[in-house]
Write an enzyme that holds these catalytic residues in place. Structure first.
Site, mmCIF file in Angstrom:
data_model
loop_
_atom_site.group_PDB
_atom_site.id
_atom_site.type_symbol
_atom_site.label_atom_id
_atom_site.label_comp_id
_atom_site.label_asym_id
_atom_site.label_seq_id
_atom_site.Cartn_x
_atom_site.Cartn_y
_atom_site.Cartn_z
ATOM 1 N N HIS A 161 0.778 -0.911 -0.088
ATOM 2 C CA HIS A 161 0.036 -0.189 0.094
ATOM 3 C C HIS A 161 0.872 1.206 -0.055
ATOM 4 O O HIS A 161 2.082 1.212 0.512
ATOM 5 C CB HIS A 161 -1.119 -0.086 1.366
ATOM 6 C CG HIS A 161 -1.928 -0.976 1.155
ATOM 7 N ND1 HIS A 161 -3.099 -1.035 2.131
ATOM 8 C CD2 HIS A 161 -2.012 -2.173 0.473
ATOM 9 C CE1 HIS A 161 -3.928 -2.183 1.699
ATOM 10 N NE2 HIS A 161 -3.575 -2.412 0.467
ATOM 11 N N GLU B 140 0.735 3.678 1.806
ATOM 12 C CA GLU B 140 1.105 4.252 3.285
ATOM 13 C C GLU B 140 2.311 3.282 3.818
ATOM 14 O O GLU B 140 3.224 3.719 4.316
ATOM 15 C CB GLU B 140 -0.047 3.788 4.166
ATOM 16 C CG GLU B 140 -1.240 4.482 3.831
ATOM 17 C CD GLU B 140 -2.091 4.003 3.176
ATOM 18 O OE1 GLU B 140 -3.438 3.989 3.197
ATOM 19 O OE2 GLU B 140 -1.756 3.188 2.202
ATOM 20 N N CYS C 136 -6.577 1.312 5.329
ATOM 21 C CA CYS C 136 -6.957 0.004 5.582
ATOM 22 C C CYS C 136 -6.716 -0.233 7.112
ATOM 23 O O CYS C 136 -5.867 0.465 7.660
ATOM 24 C CB CYS C 136 -6.729 -1.171 4.661
ATOM 25 S SG CYS C 136 -4.931 -1.466 4.976
#
Length: 163
Positions: free
Chosen positions: A93, A95, A121
């Site tokens: 991801h 992030e 998430c």
């Protein structure tokens, strides 16, 4: 003959339209997302402290690993809905990547803000909390109430800014 200096009001002839800091950093996150290699969703993240960009990240396969556009998307082939079975995805991801970039170059994430194109998430929320990030600003949703609950419980400020 000396020239008279203009007053502040006289110098202010045109008003420049500038984005807010949140809009600016989200615009940068959306630009970063254009580098994403995921076939299902393009996400960008920008780590910021004191209005300075510390690191950026986008979602996709790790460095040196074949991109999904070549291998195809296993989650798509199996009909797995968004937000489920992250462990079989080739990609990281945005992030994850922004935090890994900060770590790789020795940049502290403590007390920073994270600007993301989409809400994180639950996996990313836990990383954000432990990285010491104090604020998450995002413009798009994601179907993960637990992530919002965790960030809220940990005292991480969340802000949605529509573009």
């Amino acid at each position: 003959m000396t020239k008279r200096r203009k007053t502040k009001d006289e110098r202010r002839t045109t008003k420049i339209s500038r984005p807010s800091w949140d809009e600016y950093f989200l615009d940068v996150a959306h630009l970063v997302a254009k580098r994403a290699t995921c076939l299902r969703r393009s996400v960008g993240a920008v780590l910021v402290k004191d209005r300075r960009i510390l690191a950026t990240g986008y979602n996709g396969a790790p460095s040196g690993i074949t991109h999904c556009e070549v291998t195809g998307c296993l989650r798509e082939k199996l009909g797995i809905p968004s937000g489920e079975r992250h462990e079989i995805c080739r990609g990281l991801h945005a992030e994850h990547n922004v935090l890994l970039q900060a770590a790789l170059y020795g940049v502290s994430t403590k007390d920073s803000a994270l600007y993301i194109t989409n809400q994180p998430c639950i996996i990313c929320a836990k990383m954000i909390i432990n990285a010491g990030i104090k604020e998450v600003v995002f413009s798009g949703g994601y179907p993960d109430k637990m992530a919002r609950d965790f960030l809220d419980e940990a005292g991480v400020k969340m802000k949605i800014v529509k573009r």
